[in-house]
Design an enzyme around this catalytic site. Structure first.
Site, PDB file in Angstrom:
ATOM      1  N   GLY A  61       0.849  -1.189   0.000  1.00 47.42           N
ATOM      2  CA  GLY A  61       0.000   0.000   0.000  1.00 47.42           C
ATOM      3  C   GLY A  61       0.878   1.229   0.000  1.00 47.42           C
TER       4      GLY A  61
ATOM      5  CD  GLN B 268       3.341   5.838   2.706  1.00 49.66           C
ATOM      6  OE1 GLN B 268       2.367   5.308   2.177  1.00 49.66           O
ATOM      7  NE2 GLN B 268       4.282   5.126   3.323  1.00 49.66           N
TER       8      GLN B 268
ATOM      9  CG  HIS C 299       0.014   6.670   5.436  1.00 54.36           C
ATOM     10  ND1 HIS C 299       1.139   7.221   5.997  1.00 54.36           N
ATOM     11  CD2 HIS C 299       0.283   5.345   5.283  1.00 54.36           C
ATOM     12  CE1 HIS C 299       2.055   6.266   6.174  1.00 54.36           C
ATOM     13  NE2 HIS C 299       1.551   5.118   5.750  1.00 54.36           N
TER      14      HIS C 299
ATOM     15  CB  CYS D  50       5.013   2.224   7.505  1.00 57.55           C
ATOM     16  SG  CYS D  50       4.492   3.692   6.612  1.00 57.55           S
ATOM     17  CG  LEU D  51       6.414   1.364   1.421  1.00 59.79           C
ATOM     18  CD1 LEU D  51       5.971   1.835   0.047  1.00 59.79           C
ATOM     19  CD2 LEU D  51       7.420   0.235   1.310  1.00 59.79           C
TER      20      LEU D  51
ATOM     21  CG  HIS E  25      -0.927   1.211   7.280  1.00 62.27           C
ATOM     22  ND1 HIS E  25      -0.008   0.747   8.204  1.00 62.27           N
ATOM     23  CD2 HIS E  25      -0.230   2.050   6.460  1.00 62.27           C
ATOM     24  CE1 HIS E  25       1.182   1.301   7.950  1.00 62.27           C
ATOM     25  NE2 HIS E  25       1.082   2.080   6.891  1.00 62.27           N
ATOM     26  CD  GLU E  26      -1.426   2.560   2.632  1.00 60.34           C
ATOM     27  OE1 GLU E  26      -1.041   3.740   2.537  1.00 60.34           O
ATOM     28  OE2 GLU E  26      -0.641   1.618   2.892  1.00 60.34           O
TER      29      GLU E  26
HETATM   30 ZN   LIG Z   1       2.418   3.274   5.818  1.00 53.51          ZN
END
Ligand SMILES: [Zn+2]
Length: 167
Positions: free
Chosen positions: A45, A50, A135, A89-90, A131-132
């Site tokens: 995701g 991000q 963000h 998470c990225l 989660h997204e």
């Molecule tokens: Zn994340």
């Protein structure tokens, strides 16, 4: 084009995003770039903040074989049940930890085509969407983390989780 992933503690990750009014060429390009960036980084995701965008859009694709969800202006309208599982998470490399999420959700969003969708999701897909959407509200999973799991203990954690959920 592969974009640079914004990493914590960059403050821009905590900004609220702006509702998308129209899917234009610029947004199409952003979606393509977000997808390439997610794949390049082995993510499941990615959310616009991000990649330094303030647009309210995120992508979720659990595996390359799964459907790609493009979540434009997503709103979670129902949540039920609860599940605790590990997330990463990225934007926060090498940090993993458990987060409590609703087990089942209903999410409304627009697709890239402009179609309006109301979708039920459960399990890991529901977790990834939550989660997204966090963000897009400027929230990182580490703010909700119950327990950090050291990277070298992840395999053990997954194994134990499977054993506990397979009887
Ligand atoms: Zn994340």
């Amino acid at each position: 084009m592969i974009l640079e992933v914004v990493k914590a503690p960059d403050k821009s990750l905590h900004r609220k995003t702006e509702v998308i009014e129209v899917v234009d060429e610029k947004l199409e390009k952003l979606l393509d770039d977000m997808y390439e960036t997610m794949v390049e980084n082995d993510g499941i995701g990615i959310a616009a903040p991000q990649v330094s965008s303030r647009k309210r859009v995120a992508l979720v694709q659990l595996t390359p074989e799964d459907e790609l969800f493009t979540l434009i202006n997503p709103v979670i309208t129902k949540k039920s049940g609860s599940d605790i599982f590990v997330e990463g998470c990225l934007s926060i490399p090498h940090v993993f930890g458990t987060v409590e999420r609703a087990e089942e959700i209903v999410v409304e969003f627009h697709e890239r085509s402009g179609n309006f969708v109301e979708m039920e999701a459960s399990g890991f897909l529901a977790r990834a969407i939550q989660h997204e959407v966090d963000h897009l509200d400027g929230i990182l999973f580490t703010e909700k983390m119950i327990e950090r799991i050291p990277e070298e203990e992840l395999e053990d954690y997954y194994q134990k989780y499977e054993e506990e959920h397979n009887d």
